[in-house]
Design a protein around this motif. Structure first.
Motif, short mmCIF file in Angstrom:
data_model
loop_
_atom_site.label_atom_id
_atom_site.label_comp_id
_atom_site.label_asym_id
_atom_site.label_seq_id
_atom_site.Cartn_x
_atom_site.Cartn_y
_atom_site.Cartn_z
N ALA A 13 0.81 -1.23 0.00
CA ALA A 13 0.00 0.00 0.00
C ALA A 13 0.85 1.28 0.00
O ALA A 13 0.42 2.32 -0.49
CB ALA A 13 -0.93 -0.02 1.21
N GLU A 18 1.32 7.90 -2.17
CA GLU A 18 1.52 9.25 -2.74
C GLU A 18 0.61 9.49 -3.94
O GLU A 18 0.60 10.59 -4.50
CB GLU A 18 3.00 9.45 -3.10
CG GLU A 18 3.87 9.55 -1.84
CD GLU A 18 5.34 9.34 -2.14
OE1 GLU A 18 5.78 8.17 -2.07
OE2 GLU A 18 6.05 10.32 -2.43
N PHE A 24 -2.82 0.69 5.18
CA PHE A 24 -3.65 -0.04 6.15
C PHE A 24 -3.23 0.20 7.59
O PHE A 24 -4.08 0.37 8.48
CB PHE A 24 -3.58 -1.56 5.83
CG PHE A 24 -4.26 -1.91 4.55
CD1 PHE A 24 -3.53 -2.01 3.36
CD2 PHE A 24 -5.63 -2.08 4.51
CE1 PHE A 24 -4.16 -2.30 2.16
CE2 PHE A 24 -6.27 -2.38 3.31
CZ PHE A 24 -5.53 -2.49 2.14
N ARG A 25 -1.91 0.21 7.82
CA ARG A 25 -1.45 0.19 9.23
C ARG A 25 -0.73 1.47 9.65
O ARG A 25 -0.19 1.54 10.73
CB ARG A 25 -0.55 -1.04 9.45
CG ARG A 25 -1.35 -2.33 9.31
CD ARG A 25 -0.52 -3.60 9.32
NE ARG A 25 -1.39 -4.74 9.07
CZ ARG A 25 -1.80 -5.11 7.85
NH1 ARG A 25 -1.38 -4.45 6.79
NH2 ARG A 25 -2.64 -6.11 7.68
N TRP A 31 -7.20 0.32 8.68
CA TRP A 31 -7.57 -0.53 9.85
C TRP A 31 -7.69 0.27 11.13
O TRP A 31 -8.06 -0.27 12.18
CB TRP A 31 -6.59 -1.69 9.99
CG TRP A 31 -6.58 -2.65 8.83
CD1 TRP A 31 -5.51 -3.31 8.33
CD2 TRP A 31 -7.67 -3.04 7.99
NE1 TRP A 31 -5.86 -4.09 7.26
CE2 TRP A 31 -7.18 -3.93 7.01
CE3 TRP A 31 -9.03 -2.71 7.95
CZ2 TRP A 31 -7.98 -4.50 6.03
CZ3 TRP A 31 -9.84 -3.28 6.97
CH2 TRP A 31 -9.32 -4.16 6.03
N HIS A 108 -3.66 -10.41 -4.07
CA HIS A 108 -4.81 -10.18 -3.18
C HIS A 108 -6.06 -9.79 -3.94
O HIS A 108 -7.01 -9.26 -3.36
CB HIS A 108 -4.47 -9.09 -2.14
CG HIS A 108 -3.50 -9.58 -1.10
ND1 HIS A 108 -2.88 -8.73 -0.21
CD2 HIS A 108 -3.02 -10.82 -0.80
CE1 HIS A 108 -2.07 -9.43 0.59
NE2 HIS A 108 -2.13 -10.70 0.23
N THR A 176 5.63 -1.99 1.82
CA THR A 176 4.83 -2.95 2.60
C THR A 176 5.43 -3.10 3.99
O THR A 176 6.64 -3.07 4.17
CB THR A 176 4.72 -4.32 1.89
OG1 THR A 176 3.94 -5.21 2.69
CG2 THR A 176 6.08 -4.94 1.63
N SER A 177 4.54 -3.26 4.99
CA SER A 177 5.00 -3.31 6.39
C SER A 177 5.50 -4.70 6.77
O SER A 177 6.00 -4.91 7.87
CB SER A 177 3.84 -2.92 7.31
OG SER A 177 2.77 -3.85 7.15
N ASN A 201 11.33 1.46 1.37
CA ASN A 201 10.16 1.73 2.19
C ASN A 201 10.32 3.06 2.91
O ASN A 201 11.43 3.61 2.98
CB ASN A 201 9.95 0.58 3.19
CG ASN A 201 8.49 0.42 3.61
OD1 ASN A 201 7.61 0.38 2.79
ND2 ASN A 201 8.27 0.39 4.93
N LEU A 202 9.19 3.55 3.49
CA LEU A 202 9.30 4.81 4.22
C LEU A 202 10.10 4.60 5.51
O LEU A 202 10.85 5.46 5.96
CB LEU A 202 7.90 5.35 4.54
CG LEU A 202 7.78 6.81 4.98
CD1 LEU A 202 8.33 7.71 3.89
CD2 LEU A 202 6.32 7.18 5.26
N ALA A 219 8.32 6.56 -1.61
CA ALA A 219 8.48 5.73 -2.82
C ALA A 219 8.76 6.57 -4.07
O ALA A 219 9.58 6.19 -4.91
CB ALA A 219 7.22 4.89 -3.02
N1 APR Z 1 6.52 5.58 0.42
C1 APR Z 1 7.02 4.37 0.79
N2 APR Z 1 6.50 3.61 1.79
C2 APR Z 1 5.42 4.11 2.42
C3 APR Z 1 4.84 5.36 2.10
C4 APR Z 1 5.43 6.10 1.04
N3 APR Z 1 4.97 7.29 0.66
N4 APR Z 1 3.78 5.57 2.93
C5 APR Z 1 3.71 4.49 3.73
N5 APR Z 1 4.69 3.62 3.44
C6 APR Z 1 4.97 2.32 4.06
C7 APR Z 1 4.65 2.26 5.54
O1 APR Z 1 5.77 2.67 6.31
C8 APR Z 1 4.36 0.77 5.73
O2 APR Z 1 5.55 0.06 6.02
O3 APR Z 1 4.13 1.38 3.44
C9 APR Z 1 3.83 0.33 4.36
C10 APR Z 1 2.33 0.09 4.35
O4 APR Z 1 2.07 -1.01 5.20
P1 APR Z 1 0.56 -1.51 5.37
O5 APR Z 1 -0.35 -0.33 5.59
O6 APR Z 1 0.59 -2.62 6.37
O7 APR Z 1 0.16 -2.09 3.92
P2 APR Z 1 0.60 -3.47 3.29
O8 APR Z 1 1.93 -3.91 3.81
O9 APR Z 1 0.45 -3.33 1.81
O10 APR Z 1 -0.53 -4.49 3.84
C11 APR Z 1 -0.46 -5.81 3.37
O11 APR Z 1 -2.52 -6.30 4.55
O12 APR Z 1 -4.59 -5.58 5.17
C12 APR Z 1 -3.91 -6.40 4.31
O13 APR Z 1 -4.68 -7.09 2.20
C13 APR Z 1 -4.16 -5.98 2.89
O14 APR Z 1 -2.65 -6.08 1.03
C14 APR Z 1 -2.78 -5.62 2.36
C15 APR Z 1 -1.86 -6.37 3.30
#
Ligand code: APR
Length: 234
Positions: A13, A18, A24-25, A31, A108, A176-177, A201-202, A219
């Protein structure tokens, strides 16, 4: 020319943040506002299907109004220069396609698709859904759901993804987290097959310590810069 030939890019996500889509988190993420049990599980859909439809109607409308950012564009460029690049995305938006990526796996599912559990047909879908929406194929109402993988369900294309991870020489994880399996296990799988592993990642993800290299920042800044280095053979 890059030394890498078979690249697997896992996106989450954060890649679409941007472009204006919520993660999500993060503190104000999805969430934090919705209970995942109610809107992203088969049990939640069985309990209150209209609530789930309203959740995805809101997300479908949000997806309709956004455009790819420089990170999506950089990944499409990477695929043009290194044809052995495949994107495995956890995202259900259509921003990779809009940026021109073709070698793309939605593990997904996709928010802009629906699946009829009565006849198993899948259709592109941009409108709102409700419990009375008839399936475009079998015309039965009530069987149509978002074609999105919910918690407790098996992600799509896992056999193909496992094969790609065992053959890749570079694994890149972006935005992704590292909270959700099986995607969070991909870095360990690619390391086992000898791939170089990079996290963009951020901030450090749950699996940060497993990556050989990490570059932190937004990103739209770190992904184009890293892709340019890859294409120029750095
Ligand atoms: N640039 C880079 N990274 C970013 C940015 C950005 N501008 N903004 C946020 N992030 C990072 C955050 O620091 C975090 O580590 O993106 C990550 C988003 O993590 P999540 O919100 O957990 O999303 P994701 O990892 O895609 O979730 C995985 O969980 O809920 C389920 O199905 C859903 O596909 C999703 C899965």
């Amino acid at each position: 020319m890059s030394a890498f030939r078979n690249i697997v890019v896992l996106t989450g996500a954060g890649l679409s943040a941007e472009s204006g889509l919520a993660t999500f988190r993060d503190p104000n993420g999805i969430w934090a506002k919705y209970d995942v049990e109610d809107v992203a599980t088969p049990e939640g859909f069985a309990r209150n299907p209209q609530l789930v439809h309203e959740f995805y109607n809101m997300r479908r409308r949000a997806h309709a109004g956004v455009t790819p950012n420089a990170a999506h564009a950089a990944l499409a460029r990477l695929e043009q220069h290194i044809p052995g690049t495949v994107i495995v995305t956890q995202n259900v938006d259509a921003l990779h396609e809009a940026a021109g990526s073709r070698n793309l796996i939605h593990m997904h599912g996709e928010a802009l698709k629906v699946w009829c559990i009565a006849c198993d047909a899948r259709h592109a879908w941009r409108d709102d859904l409700s419990t009375s929406t008839p399936c475009p194929s079998c015309t039965k109402p009530g069987g149509v759901r978002p074609d999105v993988v919910w918690f407790g369900e098996m992600p799509y294309h896992m056999e193909r993804i496992t094969r790609l991870l065992s053959n890749c020489d570079l694994f890149i994880s972006i935005g992704t987290s590292g909270n959700v399996y099986p995607a969070a296990g991909f870095v360990a799988a690619s390391r086992k097959s000898g791939a170089h592993t990079v996290e963009l990642n951020l901030e450090p993800s749950q699996g940060a310590s497993l990556f050989a290299k990490a570059i932190y920042g937004p990103a739209t800044a770190v992904v184009p810069a890293y892709v340019d280095r890859l294409i120029n053979g750095a």
